[in-house]
Design an enzyme around this catalytic site. Structure first.
Site, PDB file in Angstrom:
ATOM      1  N   SER A  39      52.472  45.140  37.945  1.00 56.92           N
ATOM      2  CA  SER A  39      53.523  44.276  37.409  1.00 56.92           C
ATOM      3  C   SER A  39      54.573  43.897  38.458  1.00 56.92           C
ATOM      4  O   SER A  39      55.560  43.256  38.136  1.00 56.92           O
ATOM      5  CB  SER A  39      54.216  44.975  36.236  1.00 56.92           C
ATOM      6  OG  SER A  39      54.818  46.184  36.666  1.00 56.92           O
ATOM      7  N   HIS A 172      69.042  11.670   7.200  1.00 53.68           N
ATOM      8  CA  HIS A 172      67.659  11.150   7.258  1.00 53.68           C
ATOM      9  C   HIS A 172      67.509  10.128   8.392  1.00 53.68           C
ATOM     10  O   HIS A 172      66.639   9.257   8.328  1.00 53.68           O
ATOM     11  CB  HIS A 172      67.224  10.495   5.938  1.00 53.68           C
ATOM     12  CG  HIS A 172      67.590  11.276   4.719  1.00 53.68           C
ATOM     13  ND1 HIS A 172      66.732  12.159   4.103  1.00 53.68           N
ATOM     14  CD2 HIS A 172      68.752  11.330   4.014  1.00 53.68           C
ATOM     15  CE1 HIS A 172      67.338  12.718   3.063  1.00 53.68           C
ATOM     16  NE2 HIS A 172      68.575  12.236   2.992  1.00 53.68           N
ATOM     17  N   SER A 293      60.500   4.396  36.010  1.00 54.21           N
ATOM     18  CA  SER A 293      59.055   4.348  35.786  1.00 54.21           C
ATOM     19  C   SER A 293      58.411   3.691  36.991  1.00 54.21           C
ATOM     20  O   SER A 293      58.956   2.756  37.562  1.00 54.21           O
ATOM     21  CB  SER A 293      58.770   3.537  34.520  1.00 54.21           C
ATOM     22  OG  SER A 293      57.450   3.041  34.560  1.00 54.21           O
ATOM     23  N   LYS A 299      62.882   0.533  33.118  1.00 58.41           N
ATOM     24  CA  LYS A 299      63.059   1.792  32.376  1.00 58.41           C
ATOM     25  C   LYS A 299      63.973   2.806  33.047  1.00 58.41           C
ATOM     26  O   LYS A 299      64.014   2.925  34.260  1.00 58.41           O
ATOM     27  CB  LYS A 299      61.690   2.437  32.124  1.00 58.41           C
ATOM     28  CG  LYS A 299      60.925   1.652  31.085  1.00 58.41           C
ATOM     29  CD  LYS A 299      59.718   2.380  30.602  1.00 58.41           C
ATOM     30  CE  LYS A 299      60.073   3.517  29.667  1.00 58.41           C
ATOM     31  NZ  LYS A 299      58.873   4.240  29.264  1.00 58.41           N
ATOM     32  N   GLU A 306      64.494  15.302  27.588  1.00 59.01           N
ATOM     33  CA  GLU A 306      63.176  15.591  27.008  1.00 59.01           C
ATOM     34  C   GLU A 306      62.704  16.991  27.378  1.00 59.01           C
ATOM     35  O   GLU A 306      62.116  17.708  26.573  1.00 59.01           O
ATOM     36  CB  GLU A 306      62.162  14.555  27.496  1.00 59.01           C
ATOM     37  CG  GLU A 306      62.443  13.158  26.978  1.00 59.01           C
ATOM     38  CD  GLU A 306      61.611  12.120  27.700  1.00 59.01           C
ATOM     39  OE1 GLU A 306      60.598  11.689  27.137  1.00 59.01           O
ATOM     40  OE2 GLU A 306      61.955  11.733  28.828  1.00 59.01           O
ATOM     41  N   TYR A 333      56.451  55.256  24.249  1.00 63.24           N
ATOM     42  CA  TYR A 333      56.070  54.178  25.161  1.00 63.24           C
ATOM     43  C   TYR A 333      54.578  53.879  25.105  1.00 63.24           C
ATOM     44  O   TYR A 333      53.750  54.776  25.013  1.00 63.24           O
ATOM     45  CB  TYR A 333      56.450  54.551  26.602  1.00 63.24           C
ATOM     46  CG  TYR A 333      56.082  53.484  27.620  1.00 63.24           C
ATOM     47  CD1 TYR A 333      56.935  52.414  27.867  1.00 63.24           C
ATOM     48  CD2 TYR A 333      54.857  53.531  28.283  1.00 63.24           C
ATOM     49  CE1 TYR A 333      56.592  51.425  28.777  1.00 63.24           C
ATOM     50  CE2 TYR A 333      54.508  52.538  29.202  1.00 63.24           C
ATOM     51  CZ  TYR A 333      55.375  51.492  29.437  1.00 63.24           C
ATOM     52  OH  TYR A 333      55.023  50.519  30.323  1.00 63.24           O
ATOM     53  N   LYS A 341      58.872  41.912  30.066  1.00 63.41           N
ATOM     54  CA  LYS A 341      59.767  41.335  31.068  1.00 63.41           C
ATOM     55  C   LYS A 341      59.453  39.874  31.384  1.00 63.41           C
ATOM     56  O   LYS A 341      60.357  39.040  31.445  1.00 63.41           O
ATOM     57  CB  LYS A 341      59.772  42.206  32.323  1.00 63.41           C
ATOM     58  CG  LYS A 341      60.603  43.480  32.083  1.00 63.41           C
ATOM     59  CD  LYS A 341      60.420  44.533  33.126  1.00 63.41           C
ATOM     60  CE  LYS A 341      59.045  45.167  33.098  1.00 63.41           C
ATOM     61  NZ  LYS A 341      58.793  45.961  31.853  1.00 63.41           N
TER      62      LYS A 341
HETATM   63  N1  ARG Z   1      55.859  49.060  34.806  1.00 65.20           N
HETATM   64  C1  ARG Z   1      56.075  49.767  33.593  1.00 65.20           C
HETATM   65  C2  ARG Z   1      56.689  48.814  32.525  1.00 65.20           C
HETATM   66  O1  ARG Z   1      57.188  47.829  32.897  1.00 65.20           O
HETATM   67  C3  ARG Z   1      56.989  50.914  33.800  1.00 65.20           C
HETATM   68  C4  ARG Z   1      56.792  52.058  32.856  1.00 65.20           C
HETATM   69  C5  ARG Z   1      55.457  52.641  33.070  1.00 65.20           C
HETATM   70  N2  ARG Z   1      55.331  53.906  32.433  1.00 65.20           N
HETATM   71  C6  ARG Z   1      54.178  54.517  32.355  1.00 65.20           C
HETATM   72  N3  ARG Z   1      54.153  55.653  31.808  1.00 65.20           N
HETATM   73  N4  ARG Z   1      53.093  53.952  32.789  1.00 65.20           N
HETATM   74  O2  ARG Z   1      56.622  49.070  31.350  1.00 65.20           O
END
Ligand code: ARG
Length: 479
Positions: A39, A172, A293, A299, A306, A333, A341
């Site tokens: 990531s 309307h 355009s 135009k 938009e 988790y 993210k």
């Molecule tokens: N890169 C992970 C995330 O964004 C961090 C947490 C990872 N934790 C784990 N136990 N693999 O969620």
């Protein structure tokens, strides 16, 4: 399976086990595993927050006697050095280290050696990422709040300048009753101020620290979560460690608020598109916010408006996507959450850009008062004023007045005349008691002037409200 070996940066990943957690692993991940798992390209944006979190954590560990002073000092200096590299863009990001947390920690070890290996005491990436992400979003919400205030100020300024500029009000998208352009601008100021309120609510609720929840259960070390919370500007530590590492409603709440905000921007964008079209020509967007355009030289396309309208798809989509990710995840988790993210970054970026573009468009907007006035007078927009006049002058019940007015409008339509240009005799043929005073209410200026009820479009109301918004926003900015 040739592809297995052709993934970017795949060679080291396939052979090496992960330096951070690979103790019990004999082999490295497959190319597809790396690609789905890594990531860093997304979460590198959290680097400032990751460094700040580690600083606070290390200082607390030292204060609690869990880490020696010497190690804590080495870690603090090392984090400074790593931060300088990140700032300068010379940090050697590694996909093999998956995410920003392990990248920073490995780099710290490269710089200071052994003490770095003690930083992760009483901490997990689970509480670390939740902490970083809350810190990042908190700053992002603050920036968005400023951008919202700037757009509101631009709208309030236009409203003050056009407190008495009449235009047709629509329902309307049919001409309904005259309003002022200033009133229309202030409608958006009110909406945007509620958006600010929603973002502020989200900020207040997200401002609790997950740090120290560790992997999910807390820790056996005598940590001080209140100290790290305070060091990072959080109001307090989160009360439940399972909740701390698995809650993402803070991100969902922000995304929901952003989706609503973006829908407001989209409605305003839509109005700019309509108003700047040739048949309306109520406004002209500046060159800075229009495109030409390549084939039709006449135009001026409202591309920025938009695109603001279109970004709503991304922002609302991000909310829907994260809600779907979170739905049904067991505590605590799960890696699913890593997808959070990219969605939040995308939505925040889209909203920030939309706010900037919209503020620019509004500030530059040229209003064609004559075109607006002409349209406000057309379409029998003052028919309600005529009905109200009949109620007031003749004590007619409103339903009856509505009917009489309808017949008079039909007469005007037959003659292709505006209501204010219709001869008195024609009106009297419908209702003999109508006197010449009726003409005082038939123009759009008189119509808006009469709308003095609280929140109504009367120019003096609008001027007062616009001024009050403008001074409020200016005062806030000065603080
Ligand atoms: N890169 C992970 C995330 O964004 C961090 C947490 C990872 N934790 C784990 N136990 N693999 O969620």
């Amino acid at each position: 399976m040739a592809r297995r070996h052709k993934r970017k940066g795949s060679a080291p990943l396939e052979t090496k086990t992960n330096a951070m957690w690979g103790g019990r692993f004999a082999g490295g991940p497959s190319a597809a595993m790396s690609e789905i798992n890594v990531s860093i390209d997304v979460d590198k944006r959290l680097w400032r927050e990751d460094i700040a979190g580690s600083r606070a954590h290390a200082a607390m560990l030292a204060d609690a006697g869990i880490l020696s002073r010497a190690d804590a000092t080495a870690i603090a200096r090392g984090l400074d050095a790593v931060a300088r590299e990140l700032e300068a863009g010379t940090f050697p990001f590694s996909a093999a280290l998956e995410d920003i947390h392990m990248n920073v920690e490995a780099r710290l070890e490269a710089k200071i050696g052994a003490p770095a290996r003690r930083l992760h005491t009483a901490r997990s990436r689970n509480d670390q990422v939740a902490t970083d992400f809350r810190l990042w979003l908190r700053a992002a919400l603050d920036a968005l709040d400023g951008a919202l205030a700037a757009l509101m100020a631009a709208l309030a300024e236009k409203a003050e300048a056009h407190a008495a500029t009449v235009m047709p009000g629509f329902t309307h998208l049919q001409t309904a009753q005259p309003v002022t352009f200033g009133h229309h601008c202030l409608a958006y100021v009110e909406m945007l101020s509620r958006d600010r309120g929603r973002l502020a609510d989200a900020r207040a609720r997200l401002n609790e620290s997950p740090l120290g929840a560790a992997a999910l259960a807390g820790t056996s070390f005598p940590i001080d979560r209140t100290a790290t919370a305070k060091a990072l500007g959080f109001a307090r530590p989160m009360a439940n460690s399972l909740d701390a590492v698995s809650a993402r409603d803070f991100a969902l709440e922000a995304l929901a608020a952003l989706a609503i905000l973006q829908s407001h921007l989209s409605r305003l964008a839509e109005e700019l598109v309509v108003w700047s079209s040739a048949p309306f020509a109520f406004v002209r967007l500046s060159d800075a916010f229009s495109t030409g355009s390549s084939i039709m030289p006449q135009k001026r396309n409202p591309d920025a408006a938009e695109l603001v309208r279109a970004k709503t798809g991304r922002v609302a989509g991000a909310f829907q996507a994260l809600l779907t990710v979170m739905k049904g995840l067991p505590l605590a988790y799960s890696k699913d959450m890593q997808e959070d993210k990219a969605l939040v970054f995308e939505a925040v970026d889209a909203a920030a850009l939309s706010l900037a573009a919209m503020a620019g468009m509004i500030a530059d907007l040229k209003v064609d008062e004559a075109r607006m006035r002409a349209a406000a007078g057309a379409g029998y927009a003052t028919a309600t004023d005529l009905a109200d006049f009949l109620v007031r002058a003749l004590d007619m019940p409103f339903r009856e007045a509505h009917h009489v007015t309808g017949r008079i409008v039909a007469e005007a339509e037959k003659r292709a005349l505006a209501l204010e240009d219709l001869p008195l005799e024609v009106m009297q043929a419908v209702e003999p008691r109508i006197a010449k005073e009726v003409f005082r209410v038939l123009g759009p200026e008189a119509s808006v002037r009469s709308r003095t009820s609280f929140g109504g479009t009367a120019p003096k109301n609008v001027a007062r409200a616009a001024k009050s918004w403008r001074t409020r926003l200016a005062k806030e900015k000065g603080r």
